[in-house]
Design a protein around this motif. Structure first.
Motif, PDB file in Angstrom:
ATOM      1  N   SER A   2       0.829  -1.200   0.000  1.00 30.79           N
ATOM      2  CA  SER A   2       0.000   0.000   0.000  1.00 30.79           C
ATOM      3  C   SER A   2       0.865   1.252   0.000  1.00 30.79           C
ATOM      4  N   SER A   3       1.910   1.241   0.811  1.00 29.67           N
ATOM      5  CA  SER A   3       2.813   2.384   0.866  1.00 29.67           C
ATOM      6  C   SER A   3       3.501   2.603  -0.474  1.00 29.67           C
ATOM      7  N   CYS A   4       3.931   1.522  -1.106  1.00 24.31           N
ATOM      8  CA  CYS A   4       4.593   1.648  -2.402  1.00 24.31           C
ATOM      9  C   CYS A   4       3.650   2.239  -3.443  1.00 24.31           C
ATOM     10  N   ARG A   5       2.400   1.803  -3.429  1.00 19.76           N
ATOM     11  CA  ARG A   5       1.418   2.341  -4.372  1.00 19.76           C
ATOM     12  C   ARG A   5       1.237   3.831  -4.165  1.00 19.76           C
ATOM     13  N   TYR A   6       1.093   4.228  -2.898  1.00 23.03           N
ATOM     14  CA  TYR A   6       0.875   5.648  -2.591  1.00 23.03           C
ATOM     15  C   TYR A   6       2.059   6.485  -3.074  1.00 23.03           C
ATOM     16  N   HIS A   7       3.270   6.089  -2.723  1.00 23.88           N
ATOM     17  CA  HIS A   7       4.431   6.870  -3.087  1.00 23.88           C
ATOM     18  C   HIS A   7       4.676   6.873  -4.595  1.00 23.88           C
ATOM     19  N   ALA A   8       4.359   5.774  -5.242  1.00 24.45           N
ATOM     20  CA  ALA A   8       4.499   5.744  -6.698  1.00 24.45           C
ATOM     21  C   ALA A   8       3.536   6.735  -7.343  1.00 24.45           C
ATOM     22  N   ARG A   9       2.312   6.827  -6.810  1.00 24.10           N
ATOM     23  CA  ARG A   9       1.347   7.811  -7.329  1.00 24.10           C
ATOM     24  C   ARG A   9       1.858   9.223  -7.110  1.00 24.10           C
ATOM     25  N   MET A  10       2.408   9.489  -5.932  1.00 21.93           N
ATOM     26  CA  MET A  10       2.933  10.815  -5.639  1.00 21.93           C
ATOM     27  C   MET A  10       4.096  11.160  -6.567  1.00 21.93           C
ATOM     28  N   ALA A  11       4.942  10.184  -6.844  1.00 24.87           N
ATOM     29  CA  ALA A  11       6.070  10.424  -7.752  1.00 24.87           C
ATOM     30  C   ALA A  11       5.565  10.778  -9.140  1.00 24.87           C
ATOM     31  N   ARG A  12       4.557  10.041  -9.616  1.00 25.43           N
ATOM     32  CA  ARG A  12       4.010  10.337 -10.945  1.00 25.43           C
ATOM     33  C   ARG A  12       3.405  11.735 -10.988  1.00 25.43           C
ATOM     34  N   ARG A  13       2.748  12.153  -9.887  1.00 20.35           N
ATOM     35  CA  ARG A  13       2.167  13.497  -9.840  1.00 20.35           C
ATOM     36  C   ARG A  13       3.246  14.576  -9.919  1.00 20.35           C
ATOM     37  N   LEU A  14       4.326  14.378  -9.186  1.00 20.12           N
ATOM     38  CA  LEU A  14       5.416  15.359  -9.216  1.00 20.12           C
ATOM     39  C   LEU A  14       6.063  15.426 -10.592  1.00 20.12           C
TER      40      LEU A  14
END
Length: 205
Positions: A92-104
């Motif tokens: 779950s944490s990996c999914r969240y951070h991957a989404r944040m990276a894509r947004r940035l």
């Protein structure tokens, strides 16, 4: 750097490695301002999001800035059926951070400014190709990258956190910034990029 002081094999880290040859070998532009982030297989706790935002904030100031990320890409966790709660939490944490990276990356239009590599053993080539090494860890950690950067005579910008603060003396052997602060990180990176004399001083300690 006292090569006998740290539990890291520094035999392959030769500061005389040619910068242009290393960039050519890695397919990197010769005229770029390259900032290295070596986050390993768990880049999030090592400040990958702060690094991406800092690169984005500097992009307008430095049109030729390039983020270099030789990290091991996280696998797509979809379809994972492991029932262990700890594993589910990590996914779950990996999914969240991957989404944040894509947004940035989208927000700052970073796609052409990032060079991502899978896991590699020749980190000395990445260090040789770089102008600056960024180590924005979010958790206390002994950073092998800092020791290797010092052996390669590359300036370091890092976070003031346990492990790192014992190795980096602020303003002497590197620049330290608060944890989780991409603005301060970008400002420290700009100080080094704008001041060749400072970069040289930090590199020679």
């Amino acid at each position: 750097v006292n090569r006998n002081q740290f539990p890291v094999d520094l035999s392959k880290f030769d500061y005389r490695l040619d910068r242009s040859a290393a960039r050519d070998a890695l397919g990197l532009p010769l005229d770029a301002r390259i900032v290295l982030f070596a986050g390993g297989s768990v880049p999030w706790i090592k400040g990958a999001l702060e690094y991406l935002e800092a690169i984005g904030r500097l992009a307008e100031r430095y049109p030729n800035i390039l983020g270099l990320m030789p990290w091991f890409p996280l696998p797509d966790p979809r379809g994972e059926t492991n029932p262990l709660r700890k594993v589910r939490s990590l996914i779950s944490s990996c999914r969240y951070h991957a989404r944040m990276a894509r947004r940035l990356i989208a927000q700052y239009h970073l796609t052409p400014r990032l060079h991502l590599f899978p896991f590699r053993q020749d980190i000395e080539q990445f260090l040789a190709a770089s102008d600056l090494v960024c180590v924005p860890h979010r958790e206390p950690h002994f950073s092998r990258t800092i020791i290797e950067a010092a052996a390669m005579r590359r300036p370091v910008v890092a976070t003031r956190i346990g492990g790192i603060a014992e190795v980096v003396e602020d303003g002497v052997t590197g620049l330290l910034t608060p944890i989780g602060d991409p603005i301060a990180l970008a400002e420290a990176m700009a100080r080094v990029l704008d001041d060749p004399a400072l970069a040289a001083t930090l590199s020679q300690q």
